[in-house]
Design an enzyme around this catalytic site. Structure first.
Site, PDB file in Angstrom:
ATOM      1  N   LYS A   1      62.466  46.024  34.456  1.00 31.82           N
ATOM      2  CA  LYS A   1      62.275  46.630  32.944  1.00 31.82           C
ATOM      3  C   LYS A   1      63.276  47.531  32.839  1.00 31.82           C
ATOM      4  CE  LYS A   1      57.495  45.530  33.458  1.00 31.82           C
ATOM      5  NZ  LYS A   1      57.287  44.419  32.361  1.00 31.82           N
TER       6      LYS A   1
ATOM      7  N   ASP B   1      51.688  53.723  38.576  1.00 29.78           N
ATOM      8  CA  ASP B   1      52.598  52.647  38.346  1.00 29.78           C
ATOM      9  C   ASP B   1      53.407  53.266  37.089  1.00 29.78           C
ATOM     10  OD1 ASP B   1      53.730  50.369  37.663  1.00 29.78           O
ATOM     11  OD2 ASP B   1      51.784  49.085  37.151  1.00 29.78           O
TER      12      ASP B   1
ATOM     13  N   TRP C   1      47.360  46.662  32.469  1.00 34.25           N
ATOM     14  CA  TRP C   1      47.932  47.018  33.837  1.00 34.25           C
ATOM     15  C   TRP C   1      47.243  47.623  34.704  1.00 34.25           C
ATOM     16  CZ3 TRP C   1      51.403  43.641  35.918  1.00 34.25           C
ATOM     17  CH2 TRP C   1      52.034  42.874  35.092  1.00 34.25           C
TER      18      TRP C   1
END
Lengths: 360, 360
Positions: free
Chosen positions: A196, A172, A102
């Site tokens: 999530k 993030d 990511w």
């Protein structure tokens, strides 16, 4: 029917109580005679839903008053561009921590807009640990420092916010926001896709310090300008109204559970159960450095990868879903977000024990 | 309780049958043991939901096979930038029709990326009609021609697709897509925010001819590149999964109703009822040219604006919600999308009659 536990990395399990409330309110929200999905975003009913969601999130995360909370669309992927577009502010470079798949995505997109300095990388060990504070090569002229505090695919969590002096920290937090208290004042920007730990996919939360808002690079689409959304309280265009409503229900659920300190205790308990079992087992293995083990996403391997398929099939037959690891790392992954009850973790371990025994 | 009819311009009324199904499936979709909101977008359950939604939309609109259907985020506002970013393809200008507030928004954003030629404007009469085909000043070198086929605020609908020769036609259909058959082959790009005639806010549908995909201007964010989404079948990032599910239910509902030709008949009937009443009344007035009257958004004024507030208050007491016109045009507006039953239009007219009588 077998009790189902959904270990998907996202979109992911939501609290049963929240889903039940959404079901009960689907046709008629609080006597308004309409569904939340049917409400004008500028009507008093929805304005109250959005205001309450923001207030509850501010309370849960103790967000200081000099931070704006934005309810946007487009996921973390859109933030990968929005961050440089809004935060470069005349500077030429930014520092990024390279801790996994990511962070790499964020780096690749930022490199289209500025010079990216890799302040630290754990690529040498296949991203199984987080580059430590000591090892960081920081650049004083960086517009900002970016890191991914929980690598959803790799299962690496960073527990200490890197110290960067005057350079704003951008983070993030998609896959572990709200899993424990975070000191928002240490960040310039926090962003997270909702799917999530917050709510349904299609909602993105951005928490941004006010002094960082207002200057974009040439060609920035209006919808990618933090200032437009901040000035219009996330109502410049029609926001993802139902997502905001669902997020609001999750925030109330978290408050009822005792807030983020209480969630952290539960998440330590849940993740420790699984890590302790993995460490005690000869059959399963966690590849992640102990000090960086994610409490949300727990990858593990079987001693013989030839057994993977049969593990997944039998797990599914036992109501344990979505345990397949990401194709880039292989093996298994159990995502145990806030909404995963401890019973799910126990059921998983029980199954793992019996599978190990049967295939020893 | 009074029956409620919601005339909101968007987010707007959804079919009761669709909301009821969403409610019934909230906790467990088709025995999957989880909510649609909890499904991995890459799992077989959600992939089947998305594939079926696309297939049904293709069938409803008879979308030719050389068009991609994209399920995106960010609303029409994001398309205002995405269209020039993807369609300029080396050209310097684009033609835009100026037919009201929404086309003006598209124009303002496009002007940040290219020279905008106003091919026609109805500003002279305060956007109460659509510039006709005869009056268009088309530019042969334009990268594309853009128009807003239904002005949600102004209540102006364009029934004939402008003829532009080889210049691709781009159309914002947000507020009347699916209200009648449209010949997709006449367009290069069609886009629409979902929150009027498709489903919940946060989903945007883009239908784009394949040969127009693949070249973006420098600095285009990856998420604003049609090719990225087309190549990944709208799964480059996590899409607005629940919105796609809801849209899919709406598509099934439309098919059960007989498709778009049947919807057009119903929409003509519903809108004619209201326009006929407006035209016969001395108390109410429709400002829109007869040939451009929208079947979806019907603005009207009272003979005395001092009565507006009392009209709205009494309408609300009678279960007729969200009738206030947009602040930029004033007066009233009844949005009667596909999901508004004819009973709602009849109830509105009945109320209007009694209000007119009481205030004659």
């Amino acid at each position: 029917m077998t009790q189902i536990f959904n270990f998907s990395a996202g979109p992911a399990v939501l609290p049963k109580e929240v889903l039940a409330q959404a079901r009960d309110e689907m046709m008629d929200w609080h006597g308004a005679g309409m569904s939340v999905m049917e409400m004008s975003h500028r009507g008093k009913e929805f304005m109250s839903i959005a205001a309450e969601a923001e207030a509850d999130l501010r309370e849960l995360m103790s967000i200081p008053s000099n931070y704006k909370v934005l309810f946007l669309q487009g996921g973390a992927h859109s933030q990968f561009s929005m961050v440089p577009m809004n935060l470069l502010r005349g500077k030429k470079s930014a520092d990024y921590l390279d801790s996994g798949i990511w962070s790499k995505k964020a780096i690749d997109e930022a490199a289209r807009y500025c010079q990216v300095n890799i302040a630290g990388s754990s690529k040498d060990k296949n991203y199984t640990y987080a580059p430590s504070q000591v090892a960081l090569k920081l650049n004083k002229d960086a517009a900002y420092f970016h890191f991914t505090s929980n690598e959803t695919i790799g299962g690496v969590e960073i527990f200490d916010v890197p110290k960067t002096g005057d350079v704003p920290v951008v983070c993030d937090m998609s896959s572990h926001i709200l899993s424990r208290p975070m000191d928002v004042s240490q960040y310039g920007v926090i962003y997270a896709g909702a799917q999530k730990n917050i709510g349904p996919a299609g909602l993105t939360i951005v928490i941004v310090r006010e002094d960082l808002i207002g200057e974009t690079i040439a060609g920035t689409p209006t919808m990618f300008d933090y200032k437009i959304h901040a000035d219009n309280e996330s109502m410049y265009n029609t926001p993802a109204t139902y997502g905001i409503y669902m997020a609001g229900l999750v925030f109330k659920w978290l408050k009822a559970k005792g807030g983020l300190a209480a969630m952290e205790k539960i998440n330590i308990e849940k993740s420790s159960l699984l890590y302790d079992y993995l460490d005690a087992s000869d059959f399963y293995h966690s590849p992640i450095a102990v000090e960086n083990r994610s409490r949300m996403n727990i990858p593990f391997t079987l001693k013989d990868a030839a057994l993977d398929e049969s593990f997944l099939k039998q797990a599914q037959q036992n109501g344990l879903l979505q345990l397949k690891g990401h194709k880039l790392v292989g093996g298994m992954r159990a995502s145990i977000y806030n909404a995963m009850p401890i019973e799910g973790v126990k059921a998983l371990i029980e199954f793992m024990q019996s599978f190990a025994k049967a295939n020893a």
